[in-house]
Design a protein around this motif. Structure first.
Motif, PDB file in Angstrom:
ATOM      1  N   ASN A 211     -15.344  -6.222 -12.500  1.00  0.00           N
ATOM      2  CA  ASN A 211     -15.144  -7.075 -13.674  1.00  0.00           C
ATOM      3  C   ASN A 211     -13.736  -7.663 -13.618  1.00  0.00           C
ATOM      4  O   ASN A 211     -12.928  -7.279 -12.776  1.00  0.00           O
ATOM      5  N   VAL A 212     -13.466  -8.585 -14.509  1.00  0.00           N
ATOM      6  CA  VAL A 212     -12.167  -9.279 -14.455  1.00  0.00           C
ATOM      7  C   VAL A 212     -10.996  -8.349 -14.742  1.00  0.00           C
ATOM      8  O   VAL A 212      -9.884  -8.586 -14.270  1.00  0.00           O
ATOM      9  N   PHE A 213     -11.237  -7.261 -15.478  1.00  0.00           N
ATOM     10  CA  PHE A 213     -10.159  -6.297 -15.724  1.00  0.00           C
ATOM     11  C   PHE A 213      -9.719  -5.665 -14.407  1.00  0.00           C
ATOM     12  O   PHE A 213      -8.531  -5.550 -14.113  1.00  0.00           O
ATOM     13  N   GLU A 214     -10.736  -5.231 -13.631  1.00  0.00           N
ATOM     14  CA  GLU A 214     -10.428  -4.586 -12.352  1.00  0.00           C
ATOM     15  C   GLU A 214      -9.831  -5.586 -11.368  1.00  0.00           C
ATOM     16  O   GLU A 214      -8.952  -5.237 -10.584  1.00  0.00           O
ATOM     17  N   LEU A 215     -10.296  -6.838 -11.414  1.00  0.00           N
ATOM     18  CA  LEU A 215      -9.717  -7.865 -10.539  1.00  0.00           C
ATOM     19  C   LEU A 215      -8.263  -8.109 -10.904  1.00  0.00           C
ATOM     20  O   LEU A 215      -7.385  -8.163 -10.025  1.00  0.00           O
ATOM     21  N   ARG A 216      -8.009  -8.241 -12.190  1.00  0.00           N
ATOM     22  CA  ARG A 216      -6.636  -8.467 -12.647  1.00  0.00           C
ATOM     23  C   ARG A 216      -5.737  -7.300 -12.257  1.00  0.00           C
ATOM     24  O   ARG A 216      -4.592  -7.496 -11.808  1.00  0.00           O
ATOM     25  N   GLU A 221      -1.500  -5.031  -8.806  1.00  0.00           N
ATOM     26  CA  GLU A 221      -1.041  -3.957  -7.911  1.00  0.00           C
ATOM     27  C   GLU A 221      -0.883  -4.435  -6.464  1.00  0.00           C
ATOM     28  O   GLU A 221      -0.466  -3.667  -5.606  1.00  0.00           O
ATOM     29  N   ARG A 222      -1.243  -5.698  -6.214  1.00  0.00           N
ATOM     30  CA  ARG A 222      -1.284  -6.259  -4.857  1.00  0.00           C
ATOM     31  C   ARG A 222      -2.212  -5.446  -3.951  1.00  0.00           C
ATOM     32  O   ARG A 222      -1.952  -5.254  -2.758  1.00  0.00           O
ATOM     33  N   ASN A 223      -3.293  -4.960  -4.521  1.00  0.00           N
ATOM     34  CA  ASN A 223      -4.305  -4.207  -3.773  1.00  0.00           C
ATOM     35  C   ASN A 223      -5.310  -5.225  -3.227  1.00  0.00           C
ATOM     36  O   ASN A 223      -6.329  -5.528  -3.857  1.00  0.00           O
TER      37      ASN A 223
END
Length: 334
Positions: A211-216, A221-223
């Protein structure tokens, strides 16, 4: 909210005005007030002959005035509700003569959604004098979380901060849409429950991992591995993850980050208020602040404008969503 309660409490106390003009961008309170009036001003026995619901697209101002001038049958008053009254916007000023001398035995309710009357004109002044002129304003995004908590508290529910933020992030500031989803959860969960992110994910259709939360969070985190994995999932499920929404949210994230960099007062409360973010997510912004300099954030914002334009089909030669997502992430990470 206070004005809505006053209108309801006045009606409960028998203080009923001859005209209620409910207008504004936020339809939620207009619907709630008109529903309350429809259900509570007249008794069930009185409604049959004395309650009428009209729709703006089907009637003229003259039709409404003619109905409003009728006398009630075997009741103290009649209730006339005009829904979708914004469809009468071009001729609404014709109401002036009636408002100057309204029928005291008629309760005339206008539901004038998504618009407002020009308050410099005569009609709004007459309405405010003769009855109730109520404007339902859109809440700002940073006000919706408190609204959700108040609504749930009144129904003996509570909600975790992340769950609140998820609802606002995915559903925006549309109170009717949010309320519909909350009502679904209230059917499933017993009174006294606390709504969690898991409840949101399982019952409102938000993926836990993609979801966009995890993408953000991954971007902050530059992951890169995680960000590209989520982007691939988005590309495989474009209906659930529209490109325009994704680029808009990521662009908004970096605009907030740019504001954060420019703040002298980095007190958490001040930061949350100024950049318009739920305090629950502030730690993610702190991490991103360390990972992206102000200069880099400015470059990313400029690059994302180009991706956003392409996502809307301008100059992209119909690039697939997967390519646009990869381009977006490449420009962020490099």
């Amino acid at each position: 909210m206070d004005e809505v309660l006053k209108i309801v409490n006045d009606i409960k106390a028998g203080i009923i005005k001859p005209i209620y003009f409910l207008m504004g961008e936020e339809s939620y309170y207009i619907d709630k007030l008109s529903d309350y009036m429809e259900q509570n001003i007249l008794s069930e026995e009185e409604k049959g002959f004395n309650q009428t619901v009209l729709y703006g697209r089907d009637v003229s101002i003259e039709d409404i005035v003619s109905s409003a001038k009728r006398y009630p049958m075997m009741a103290e008053r009649q209730v006339l509700i005009v829904k979708e009254a914004q469809d009468l916007a071009r001729t609404i000023d014709k109401l002036e003569n009636y408002v100057e001398n309204p029928m005291p035995s008629t309760v005339l309710v206008f539901c004038y959604k998504y618009k407002t009357l020009d308050k410099r004109k005569k009609l709004p002044k007459l309405l405010a004098k003769a009855g109730v002129l109520y404007e339902s304003k859109k809440l700002y995004e940073n006000q919706v979380g408190d609204w959700i908590k108040r609504v749930l508290s009144g129904k003996n529910y509570s909600i975790e901060p992340k769950a609140t933020a998820m609802l606002v992030e995915f559903l925006g500031t549309d109170l009717s849409k949010i309320n519909n989803e909350l009502e679904k959860l209230q059917i499933i969960l017993p009174k006294g429950s606390t709504i969690t992110p898991m409840h949101i994910e399982e019952n409102i259709g938000f993926s836990k991992d993609f979801n966009v939360f995890e993408l953000r969070k991954a971007i902050g985190e530059r992951n890169q591995l995680k960000a590209y994995t989520i982007a691939d999932n988005f590309a495989q499920n474009p209906k659930d993850n529209p490109m325009v929404m994704t680029t808009g949210l990521v662009f908004g994230f970096f605009i907030q980050l740019l504001k954060y960099h420019g703040l002298k007062d980095k007190n958490p409360k001040n930061v949350a208020a100024v950049i318009g973010v739920n305090p629950f997510f502030l730690k993610e912004y702190d991490v991103a602040l360390r990972n992206y300099s102000m200069k880099k954030v400015s470059q990313i914002v400029s690059s994302l404008r180009d991706v956003d334009v392409k996502s809307k089909g301008v100059g992209a030669n119909a690039l697939p969503q997967s390519d646009l997502l990869r381009e977006m992430l490449y420009k962020i990470f490099n």
